[in-house]
Design an enzyme around this catalytic site. Sequence first.
Site, PDB file in Angstrom:
ATOM      1  N   GLU A  93     -16.587  18.931  -4.007  1.00 46.09           N
ATOM      2  CA  GLU A  93     -17.672  18.844  -5.009  1.00 46.09           C
ATOM      3  C   GLU A  93     -18.282  20.221  -5.269  1.00 46.09           C
ATOM      4  OE1 GLU A  93     -19.316  16.169  -6.821  1.00 46.09           O
ATOM      5  OE2 GLU A  93     -17.557  14.951  -6.360  1.00 46.09           O
ATOM      6  N   CYS A 144     -12.681   4.917  -6.445  1.00 41.71           N
ATOM      7  CA  CYS A 144     -13.387   5.514  -5.304  1.00 41.71           C
ATOM      8  C   CYS A 144     -13.106   4.600  -4.122  1.00 41.71           C
ATOM      9  CB  CYS A 144     -14.886   5.556  -5.616  1.00 41.71           C
ATOM     10  SG  CYS A 144     -15.917   6.073  -4.243  1.00 41.71           S
ATOM     11  N   ASP A 171     -16.034   6.669 -10.470  1.00 41.90           N
ATOM     12  CA  ASP A 171     -16.062   7.297  -9.138  1.00 41.90           C
ATOM     13  C   ASP A 171     -17.470   7.806  -8.877  1.00 41.90           C
ATOM     14  OD1 ASP A 171     -14.931   8.337  -6.672  1.00 41.90           O
ATOM     15  OD2 ASP A 171     -15.135  10.325  -7.539  1.00 41.90           O
ATOM     16  N   SER A 172     -17.756   8.052  -7.599  1.00 42.68           N
ATOM     17  CA  SER A 172     -19.060   8.614  -7.236  1.00 42.68           C
ATOM     18  C   SER A 172     -19.226  10.028  -7.807  1.00 42.68           C
ATOM     19  CB  SER A 172     -19.173   8.669  -5.711  1.00 42.68           C
ATOM     20  OG  SER A 172     -18.160   9.510  -5.199  1.00 42.68           O
ATOM     21  N   HIS A 214     -11.045  12.398  -3.838  1.00 39.84           N
ATOM     22  CA  HIS A 214     -11.317  13.840  -3.898  1.00 39.84           C
ATOM     23  C   HIS A 214     -10.215  14.657  -3.205  1.00 39.84           C
ATOM     24  CE1 HIS A 214     -15.357  12.585  -4.963  1.00 39.84           C
ATOM     25  NE2 HIS A 214     -15.740  13.848  -5.100  1.00 39.84           N
ATOM     26  N   CYS A 254      -9.123   9.080  -0.139  1.00 38.55           N
ATOM     27  CA  CYS A 254     -10.341   9.442  -0.865  1.00 38.55           C
ATOM     28  C   CYS A 254      -9.863  10.206  -2.091  1.00 38.55           C
ATOM     29  CB  CYS A 254     -11.232  10.324  -0.002  1.00 38.55           C
ATOM     30  SG  CYS A 254     -12.597  11.067  -0.936  1.00 38.55           S
TER      31      CYS A 254
HETATM   32  N1  DGL Z   1     -14.060   9.834  -4.011  1.00 39.83           N
HETATM   33  C1  DGL Z   1     -14.662   8.896  -3.124  1.00 39.83           C
HETATM   34  C2  DGL Z   1     -13.614   8.117  -2.349  1.00 39.83           C
HETATM   35  O1  DGL Z   1     -12.517   7.965  -2.814  1.00 39.83           O
HETATM   36  C3  DGL Z   1     -15.635   9.413  -2.117  1.00 39.83           C
HETATM   37  C4  DGL Z   1     -16.550  10.472  -2.481  1.00 39.83           C
HETATM   38  C5  DGL Z   1     -17.916  10.270  -1.918  1.00 39.83           C
HETATM   39  O2  DGL Z   1     -18.122  10.337  -0.696  1.00 39.83           O
HETATM   40  O3  DGL Z   1     -18.770  10.041  -2.742  1.00 39.83           O
HETATM   41  O4  DGL Z   1     -13.831   7.647  -1.280  1.00 39.83           O
END
Ligand code: DGL
Length: 271
Positions: free
Chosen positions: A155, A70, A7-8, A191, A189
């Site tokens: 974050e 992600c 993931d990012s 997150h 997403c």
């Molecule tokens: N967790 C990432 C997703 O599922 C996005 C987070 C980011 O913007 O880096 O899209």
Amino acid sequence: MKIGIFDSGYGGLTILEKIVEKLPQYDYIYLGDNARTPYGSRSFEVVYAYTLQCVKKLFELDCQIIIIACNTASAKALRTIQQADLPNIAPNRRVLGIIRPTAEKIDYFTKTKTVGIFGTSGTIQSKSYEMEIAKLFEQITVVSEDCPMWVPIVENNEHLKNGADYFVKQHIDNILAKNKNIDAIILGCTHYPLLLEKIRKYLPENIKIITQGNLVADSLADYLLRHSEHEKLCTKNSTIQFYTTESVEKFESSASIFLNKNIEAKRVMLN
Ligand code: DGL
């Protein structure tokens, strides 16, 4: 060989958790590109270049299968990596995403055949969910809303604070104003499950919230059953290693909050 989860940042930990719950026997490597998060506002070229670097790193670390946990990277980079890069860099390994496994199950959650999707700007602008769902269930209407502040809130560990309420309510109001028939919403997403409590608070009770962890875990379990040539190469010592592109201390303290247990991480440099 291990199973890699990428993931990012920290969001993929919500997917890792469910995968390990379902398939505890395997060895996993988690890689968070925390130094360059968020990806959500970045261009196709940049998300692709960053994701490819991380995929190569996970191959170097002996991953047989990589899950791009992600949505933004799945939307913007997965197809090119699968079609253009994989045949050259690792033809006998696999890179899988998380949009398709979510789209495959969506019909089960909606009676009105109208679903909402919350995601990053990158995921929403790519229209990947609309396209994947249309291929599988053409009768389903998809209503999308991008929530650019939600990843930074998570974050920065502000997701349980009062300030987060404003941004959560704002996007719920927006999506419901676009279509009154929505009866299920995908948190598109990785997150966003951290904001679940607040999303539930402002979303009408009759609207289901779909998180991806279990859907992706089920889909991986099914994949491993169907592909014994990959499954048999995956070692089974129940280990998890964590890697980050940012400082180890920062990752360990935030990831421990996400997973609710202490973890140890290592730093990787990407080339
Ligand atoms: N967790 C990432 C997703 O599922 C996005 C987070 C980011 O913007 O880096 O899209």
